[in-house]
Design a protein around this motif. Structure first.
Motif: not given
Length: 211
Positions: A163-172, A182-189, A202-211
């Protein structure tokens, strides 16, 4: 208490280790990195310094000592998963720590309090590794990624990784080599599952706002 670099790890003295552990230098290395496995504590158990039975081993962190208790079948599952990681040439302690953080056996701030402890299945671990390889990541890349973000092995392939790879490819528009970098730099995405739109959940470690 045994202390290395001002961090307390286990409840036996350093003199005990020098006296009874024939591989003291190897044990010390494992303790410094937070992991004690069965093979490193055999000598201590033999002398009665550690009383845990063969079904238990201890993973220590700076915060607290955590003991994993597994039955025979669960232990085989754990060892099978470690074998799946063997291609990356991790040390025994690194394999234990990667699996421990990914599956809630070792505390990880990434999961917060939501990750329940579980014993990993080798098919799941292999599925995740195989999928990551389809993204153009070599084994050397995966080694770096797992060290940086071991929790990826505890993520869902369908619900999070794909799902997240699809977001990165289609939306970004991030694909191919750019996606690999990107995945080597920020794999948490790969594990993001929240998009608070700036209204913190309060779920900042898993939020797209950090991208």
């Amino acid at each position: 208490m045994l202390t290395f670099e001002s961090t307390t790890y286990c409840s036996f003295s350093i003199s005990d280790v020098r006296t009874y552990a024939p591989k003291y230098s190897q044990l010390k290395l494992h303790l410094e990195h937070g992991v004690i496995s069965n093979s490193q504590t055999d000598a201590l158990r033999f002398r009665g310094l550690i009383s845990s039975p063969s079904k238990k081993w201890t993973i220590c962190s700076a915060a607290q000592t955590q003991t994993i208790v597994l039955g025979d079948e669960e232990r085989k599952m754990w060892e099978s998963c470690k074998q799946a990681l063997s291609t990356f040439k991790f040390s025994d302690k690194e394999e234990d720590m990667i699996l421990g953080k990914a599956f809630g056996q070792v505390h990880s701030p990434y999961w917060g309090e939501e990750r329940e402890k579980e014993v990993p299945k080798v098919d799941l671990v292999n599925d995740i590794l195989d999928y990551l390889r389809t993204l153009g990541l070599s084994d050397d890349d995966l080694c770096k990624l797992l060290k940086k973000f071991p929790e990826v092995l505890g993520c869902s392939v369908e619900d999070e990784l794909r799902t997240n790879v699809r977001v990165l490819e289609e939306e970004w528009g991030i694909k191919g080599k750019s996606l690999r970098n990107l995945l080597l730099r920020n794999p948490r995405v790969l594990g993001y599952n929240v998009d608070c739109k700036g209204d913190c959940m309060a779920k900042c470690t898993r939020c797209w706002v950090r991208f």
